[in-house]
Design a protein around this motif. Structure first.
Motif, PDB file in Angstrom:
ATOM      1  N   LYS A 269       0.601  -1.521  -0.025  1.00 23.09           N
ATOM      2  CA  LYS A 269      -0.044  -0.207  -0.052  1.00 23.09           C
ATOM      3  C   LYS A 269       0.998   0.695  -0.078  1.00 23.09           C
ATOM      4  O   LYS A 269       1.738   1.391   0.804  1.00 23.09           O
ATOM      5  N   VAL A 270       0.887   2.174  -1.276  1.00 21.46           N
ATOM      6  CA  VAL A 270       1.714   2.839  -0.923  1.00 21.46           C
ATOM      7  C   VAL A 270       0.478   4.215  -0.623  1.00 21.46           C
ATOM      8  O   VAL A 270      -0.395   4.960  -1.098  1.00 21.46           O
ATOM      9  N   THR A 271       1.247   5.120   0.774  1.00 20.26           N
ATOM     10  CA  THR A 271       0.468   6.482   1.098  1.00 20.26           C
ATOM     11  C   THR A 271       0.679   7.658   0.736  1.00 20.26           C
ATOM     12  O   THR A 271       0.587   8.758   1.057  1.00 20.26           O
ATOM     13  N   LYS A 273       4.627   9.101  -2.180  1.00 19.79           N
ATOM     14  CA  LYS A 273       5.257   8.993  -3.716  1.00 19.79           C
ATOM     15  C   LYS A 273       6.766   8.651  -3.569  1.00 19.79           C
ATOM     16  O   LYS A 273       7.343   7.857  -4.155  1.00 19.79           O
ATOM     17  N   GLU A 275       7.982   6.514  -0.932  1.00 22.66           N
ATOM     18  CA  GLU A 275       7.793   4.848  -0.869  1.00 22.66           C
ATOM     19  C   GLU A 275       7.521   4.233  -1.810  1.00 22.66           C
ATOM     20  O   GLU A 275       7.818   3.021  -1.929  1.00 22.66           O
ATOM     21  N   LEU A 276       7.153   4.500  -2.984  1.00 23.94           N
ATOM     22  CA  LEU A 276       7.886   3.692  -4.012  1.00 23.94           C
ATOM     23  C   LEU A 276       9.458   3.305  -4.178  1.00 23.94           C
ATOM     24  O   LEU A 276       9.234   2.646  -4.865  1.00 23.94           O
ATOM     25  N   ARG A 278      10.727   2.257  -1.574  1.00 23.36           N
ATOM     26  CA  ARG A 278      11.172   1.788  -0.694  1.00 23.36           C
ATOM     27  C   ARG A 278      11.154   0.500  -0.668  1.00 23.36           C
ATOM     28  O   ARG A 278      11.736  -0.331   0.484  1.00 23.36           O
ATOM     29  N   LEU A 304      10.475  -2.019  -6.617  1.00 27.35           N
ATOM     30  CA  LEU A 304       9.836  -1.199  -5.807  1.00 27.35           C
ATOM     31  C   LEU A 304       8.955  -2.573  -5.129  1.00 27.35           C
ATOM     32  O   LEU A 304       8.062  -1.739  -4.001  1.00 27.35           O
ATOM     33  N   ASP A 361      -2.399   2.249  -6.345  1.00 29.49           N
ATOM     34  CA  ASP A 361      -1.279   2.225  -5.714  1.00 29.49           C
ATOM     35  C   ASP A 361      -0.132   1.491  -6.660  1.00 29.49           C
ATOM     36  O   ASP A 361       0.971   1.375  -6.693  1.00 29.49           O
TER      37      ASP A 361
END
Length: 602
Positions: A269-271, A273, A275-276, A278, A304, A361
């Motif tokens: 779950k991407v909250t 940008k 975090e792309l 991570r 990603l 996401d």
């Protein structure tokens, strides 16, 4: 009888290099020593299976202990053990692979589960130790031996009284390596590097029945997908990646031919940008951790994601951390890409609603994958979807771009697709489009500028993308074509801007006095230059004055001072709907509004 000798290496300078530079992260030594113990157990079990020896009731496991006072770290296994001859052969001849010799001797025993390069991996212990001792007893009927060396190319070997089968490595830690005599730190390293090793790994084993291993010997990815529940996948994800946001979905890899590959890739779950970047894909070989995000095996765009991949067929060199250049690696990488594309396609076809729900996401990941790898793009191009101004998702087919029946695609005119990059900033243009029943798609991600250019160049379905403020498609009313020189002079004198192009058209919407448009490709070029520091970001644009507007129609009746005021005010309004105003532009607009209020109140 005690014997002494020289460790057989090609250069006297090799040992200092091994001690300092064998691994980029010195704490990997623990993985190497534990992995050697795992190999030793695996070898013994195979001999039992082949009838070469008898099993006992003892649990196969690795026991690690720390003696802070003595500054020692001990790793013990109950595997195959070594004879004196084997110790001299496998330990004193650096980089001689005990695994290779074992397999060549017992051809009936396939290599499943054996990854060891006992020679060089063992010497990783010297990265943190002043000297190392080995106590080992072979499964064969022979005496146990004790080997010791301070890592300076000499060693001693003699008999000892070790009674149990297996090998015990005692590392006498160097000054400055205090962290490795801390039990909690060792436990953390075990969890990091040995989390899925196939035999239990204990730290400070007490034998009171309350001991709990720190690893999982049968991780979820090693199971058959049909035996795994949704809750299993979510728990494994949380425990492995310490991410308490549930993944949106996952791909379970499970194949045995033409190579062995198991693993699970999670779409997180991407909250935001940031975090792309991570993602972490952990690579294992027979449940032994190798490294994170190895680019030779994991395609760049898949990094990603979060996940684990275990592939015994990966050709590792002796350090286990670097891959040899091998065609098999590329095949593995291509297979992983295909399985991810298959999963996405399957979800699109079987559960379109969920696919659309997950799009926010997954879209950046998919677009990045298309740009980075053409094979991936070819597999997923028909499931790339776009939200339109009515909040409905459409792919190329539904947008009317892809035409399966059209044979002569070479002569096909590119279809123009309008897009929105900022729903709030471009709200006026969106309203104009909606009023005329026109369609536009939302492309407001940071990657969309690159992706749209990619599609224009690579798509077999000819298409060109225009931002919604780049043209007047459908917004114009039929005009008589006559030039209004009076109106042109008013705006020319009022704005006094040689760089600004002013045109006069009849818009269907008579409420809008003017709008600003800009050339799509000049704007892209300017944005790219600004990104690379080659442009100041000043963008040429055109002011379209609406001759159909009542405000514009009455401007001729005003005196010169008011004409100038209204013309500049109309331009500021148009700019405000087009972009964020610069400091001077905003200041002028605020002052104009103050002037209006003053006149209204007075």
């Amino acid at each position: 009888m005690k014997k002494e000798g020289n460790i057989k290496i090609s250069s006297e300078n090799m040992m200092p290099i091994i001690k300092k530079w064998l691994y980029s992260d010195k704490d990997i030594f623990l993985r190497e020593i534990v992995a050697n113990g795992i190999d030793a157990i695996t070898k013994f079990k195979k001999l039992v299976d082949m009838g070469e020896t008898q099993a006992d009731d003892e649990e196969y496991c690795i026991k690690i202990s720390v003696d802070k006072k003595a500054k020692t770290l001990t790793v013990e296994d109950n595997g195959i053990g070594m004879t004196e001859e084997e110790v001299e052969k496998y330990i004193t001849q650096i980089a001689f692979s005990g695994a290779s010799d074992f397999l060549s001797k017992y051809e009936k025993a396939n290599g499943d589960g054996i990854i060891g390069h006992f020679g060089l991996g063992f010497y990783s212990a010297y990265m943190v130790s002043d000297y190392v001792e080995i106590f080992t007893k072979s499964y064969k009927d022979c005496v146990a031996v004790h080997w010791t060396s301070d890592g300076n190319a000499t060693y001693s070997i003699e008999e000892c009284d070790k009674a149990e089968r297996g090998t015990k490595i005692v590392m006498h830690l160097s000054n400055g390596e205090k962290e490795f005599s801390d039990e909690n730190n060792i436990k953390n390293l075990v969890k990091k590097y040995c989390a899925f090793m196939p035999y239990n790994v204990y730290v400070s084993f007490k034998g009171d029945g309350k001991d709990k291993p720190l690893n999982s010997t049968l991780p979820l990815y090693a199971k058959n997908p049909k035996d795994c529940t949704e809750e299993d996948y979510k728990n494994f994800y949380r425990d492995t990646f310490m991410d308490y946001n549930e993944p949106i979905f996952w791909v379970h890899l499970n194949m045995d031919y033409p190579f062995k590959l198991k693993g699970i890739l999670y779409f997180p779950k991407v909250t935001n940008k940031v975090e792309l970047e991570r993602g972490k894909v952990k690579l294992y070989c027979n449940q032994v951790f190798i490294a994170d995000n190895i680019k030779e095996v994991i395609p760049e765009f898949l990094m990603l994601l979060n996940g684990v991949i275990d592939c015994p067929d990966i050709p590792l060199n002796v350090s286990r951390s670097f891959l040899q250049n091998d065609r098999q690696v590329q095949k593995i990488s291509n297979h992983i890409t295909k399985k991810v594309a298959d999963k996405l396609t399957s979800l699109f076809k079987s559960d379109r609603a969920k696919y659309e729900e997950c799009w926010e996401d997954t879209s950046n990941f998919i677009k990045f994958g298309c740009i980075k790898q053409k094979d991936f793009y070819d597999k997923v191009k028909d499931i790339i979807i776009y939200k339109n101004i009515d909040d409905k998702f459409q792919n190329f087919i539904e947008l009317g771009i892809k035409d399966e029946e059209q044979k002569d695609k070479d002569n096909k005119e590119p279809k123009t697709v309008y897009y929105i990059s900022d729903k709030l900033q471009q709200s006026q243009y969106i309203k104009m489009f909606k009023d005329e029943g026109l369609n536009a798609i939302i492309c407001d991600s940071f990657i969309d500028t690159h992706f749209l250019s990619f599609l224009e160049y690579n798509s077999t379905d000819k298409v060109k993308f225009m931002r919604i403020d780049s043209g007047l498609d459908g917004a114009l009313k039929e005009d008589d074509g006559e030039e209004d020189t009076v109106l042109a002079d008013i705006f020319k004198n009022a704005l006094n801007n040689d760089k600004l192009t002013v045109k006069f058209e009849k818009l269907k919407n008579d409420k809008i006095p003017a709008i600003v448009i800009t050339d799509e490709y000049m704007r892209r070029y300017s944005e790219m230059g600004q990104f690379y520091g080659m442009s100041d970001g000043v963008l040429a644009h055109t002011l379209i004055v609406n001759k159909n507007s009542q405000i514009i129609g009455k401007i001729k009746e005003l005196d010169e001072q008011k004409q100038k005021f209204v013309a500049n005010y109309v331009y500021s309004l148009a700019l405000l709907s087009f972009k964020k105003l610069e400091a001077e532009e905003l200041d002028n607009f605020v002052n104009a509004n103050i002037e209006l209020l003053d006149n209204y109140i007075v």
